[in-house]
Design a protein around this motif. Structure first.
Motif, PDB file in Angstrom:
ATOM      1  N   ILE A  75     -45.202 -81.220 -13.812  1.00 14.49           N
ATOM      2  CA  ILE A  75     -43.842 -80.862 -14.215  1.00 14.49           C
ATOM      3  C   ILE A  75     -43.290 -79.776 -13.294  1.00 14.49           C
ATOM      4  O   ILE A  75     -42.158 -79.866 -12.811  1.00 14.49           O
ATOM      5  CB  ILE A  75     -43.812 -80.407 -15.687  1.00 14.49           C
ATOM      6  N   ALA A  76     -44.093 -78.743 -13.037  1.00 12.20           N
ATOM      7  CA  ALA A  76     -43.644 -77.640 -12.183  1.00 12.20           C
ATOM      8  C   ALA A  76     -43.398 -78.119 -10.753  1.00 12.20           C
ATOM      9  O   ALA A  76     -42.408 -77.721 -10.122  1.00 12.20           O
ATOM     10  CB  ALA A  76     -44.664 -76.510 -12.201  1.00 12.20           C
ATOM     11  N   GLU A  77     -44.276 -78.956 -10.222  1.00 11.55           N
ATOM     12  CA  GLU A  77     -44.088 -79.464  -8.866  1.00 11.55           C
ATOM     13  C   GLU A  77     -42.825 -80.313  -8.769  1.00 11.55           C
ATOM     14  O   GLU A  77     -42.099 -80.236  -7.774  1.00 11.55           O
ATOM     15  CB  GLU A  77     -45.319 -80.240  -8.404  1.00 11.55           C
ATOM     16  N   ASP A  78     -42.548 -81.095  -9.798  1.00 10.59           N
ATOM     17  CA  ASP A  78     -41.314 -81.888  -9.819  1.00 10.59           C
ATOM     18  C   ASP A  78     -40.088 -80.970  -9.828  1.00 10.59           C
ATOM     19  O   ASP A  78     -39.131 -81.209  -9.096  1.00 10.59           O
ATOM     20  CB  ASP A  78     -41.300 -82.812 -11.031  1.00 10.59           C
ATOM     21  N   ARG A  79     -40.139 -79.918 -10.631  1.00 13.86           N
ATOM     22  CA  ARG A  79     -39.027 -78.957 -10.665  1.00 13.86           C
ATOM     23  C   ARG A  79     -38.832 -78.307  -9.300  1.00 13.86           C
ATOM     24  O   ARG A  79     -37.703 -78.140  -8.841  1.00 13.86           O
ATOM     25  CB  ARG A  79     -39.278 -77.879 -11.711  1.00 13.86           C
ATOM     26  N   ALA A  80     -39.937 -77.938  -8.652  1.00 14.58           N
ATOM     27  CA  ALA A  80     -39.852 -77.305  -7.331  1.00 14.58           C
ATOM     28  C   ALA A  80     -39.259 -78.271  -6.310  1.00 14.58           C
ATOM     29  O   ALA A  80     -38.388 -77.884  -5.515  1.00 14.58           O
ATOM     30  CB  ALA A  80     -41.229 -76.822  -6.876  1.00 14.58           C
ATOM     31  N   GLU A  81     -39.716 -79.510  -6.317  1.00 13.90           N
ATOM     32  CA  GLU A  81     -39.201 -80.505  -5.371  1.00 13.90           C
ATOM     33  C   GLU A  81     -37.705 -80.723  -5.552  1.00 13.90           C
ATOM     34  O   GLU A  81     -36.957 -80.791  -4.573  1.00 13.90           O
ATOM     35  CB  GLU A  81     -39.954 -81.827  -5.517  1.00 13.90           C
ATOM     36  N   ARG A  82     -37.264 -80.816  -6.806  1.00 16.20           N
ATOM     37  CA  ARG A  82     -35.829 -81.010  -7.059  1.00 16.20           C
ATOM     38  C   ARG A  82     -35.014 -79.794  -6.627  1.00 16.20           C
ATOM     39  O   ARG A  82     -33.940 -79.946  -6.040  1.00 16.20           O
ATOM     40  CB  ARG A  82     -35.584 -81.332  -8.535  1.00 16.20           C
ATOM     41  N   ALA A  83     -35.525 -78.595  -6.890  1.00 18.74           N
ATOM     42  CA  ALA A  83     -34.804 -77.375  -6.502  1.00 18.74           C
ATOM     43  C   ALA A  83     -34.714 -77.259  -4.987  1.00 18.74           C
ATOM     44  O   ALA A  83     -33.648 -76.922  -4.445  1.00 18.74           O
ATOM     45  CB  ALA A  83     -35.492 -76.144  -7.096  1.00 18.74           C
ATOM     46  N   LEU A  84     -35.807 -77.529  -4.285  1.00 13.11           N
ATOM     47  CA  LEU A  84     -35.794 -77.453  -2.824  1.00 13.11           C
ATOM     48  C   LEU A  84     -34.886 -78.510  -2.221  1.00 13.11           C
ATOM     49  O   LEU A  84     -34.165 -78.250  -1.258  1.00 13.11           O
ATOM     50  CB  LEU A  84     -37.218 -77.581  -2.273  1.00 13.11           C
ATOM     51  N   ALA A  85     -34.891 -79.707  -2.793  1.00 16.53           N
ATOM     52  CA  ALA A  85     -34.001 -80.773  -2.305  1.00 16.53           C
ATOM     53  C   ALA A  85     -32.543 -80.384  -2.518  1.00 16.53           C
ATOM     54  O   ALA A  85     -31.698 -80.621  -1.641  1.00 16.53           O
ATOM     55  CB  ALA A  85     -34.305 -82.089  -3.016  1.00 16.53           C
ATOM     56  N   ALA A  86     -32.239 -79.769  -3.649  1.00 15.00           N
ATOM     57  CA  ALA A  86     -30.864 -79.337  -3.921  1.00 15.00           C
ATOM     58  C   ALA A  86     -30.406 -78.280  -2.925  1.00 15.00           C
ATOM     59  O   ALA A  86     -29.225 -78.218  -2.563  1.00 15.00           O
ATOM     60  CB  ALA A  86     -30.751 -78.803  -5.346  1.00 15.00           C
ATOM     61  N   LEU A  87     -31.353 -77.463  -2.458  1.00 20.38           N
ATOM     62  CA  LEU A  87     -31.039 -76.440  -1.451  1.00 20.38           C
ATOM     63  C   LEU A  87     -31.020 -77.025  -0.042  1.00 20.38           C
ATOM     64  O   LEU A  87     -30.588 -76.370   0.901  1.00 20.38           O
ATOM     65  CB  LEU A  87     -32.054 -75.294  -1.517  1.00 20.38           C
ATOM     66  N   GLY A  88     -31.534 -78.248   0.108  1.00 15.28           N
ATOM     67  CA  GLY A  88     -31.562 -78.901   1.406  1.00 15.28           C
ATOM     68  C   GLY A  88     -32.700 -78.459   2.299  1.00 15.28           C
ATOM     69  O   GLY A  88     -32.603 -78.555   3.518  1.00 15.28           O
TER      70      GLY A  88
END
Length: 112
Positions: A75-88
């Motif tokens: 769950i945490a890794e998914d959240r991190a991946e989505r946050a980093l993708a949103a930041l580009g």
């Protein structure tokens, strides 16, 4: 009904060749992502330094105890991946360490 546990998860990774624009954006915000800003939150707390080599995210994850540490990490890794993708920002492989706050034993020094 399953028992919910609270987990603290640290997700670590490396930046994967940030673009010049990405480097500039990260460096512009570096003071907002240093050691003094580290905290465990549901949204995640991103930390990194000026070298722009490694980063970490700190998350609080609440999930079913029966799912264990592995689910909290996912769950945490998914959240991190989505946050980093949103930041580009591109990144390498993520790895996590998980602490189950509901089973953690606290030792108090000097208590008998």
């Amino acid at each position: 009904m399953s028992t919910q546990h609270t987990y603290r998860v640290i997700v670590r990774g490396t930046w994967d060749g940030p673009t010049d624009e990405g480097r500039a954006a990260l460096l512009a915000d570096v003071d907002d992502h240093g050691l003094t800003q580290m905290q465990f939150t549901e949204e995640g707390s991103l930390t990194y330094d000026r070298t722009l080599k490694h980063f970490s995210y700190r998350f609080v994850v609440v999930s079913d105890a029966s799912d264990g540490d592995e689910m909290a990490a996912a769950i945490a890794e998914d959240r991190a991946e989505r946050a980093l993708a949103a930041l580009g920002h591109a990144h390498g492989r993520l790895r996590s360490s998980v602490t189950d706050m509901d089973t953690m034993k606290v030792n108090y020094k000097g208590r008998r």
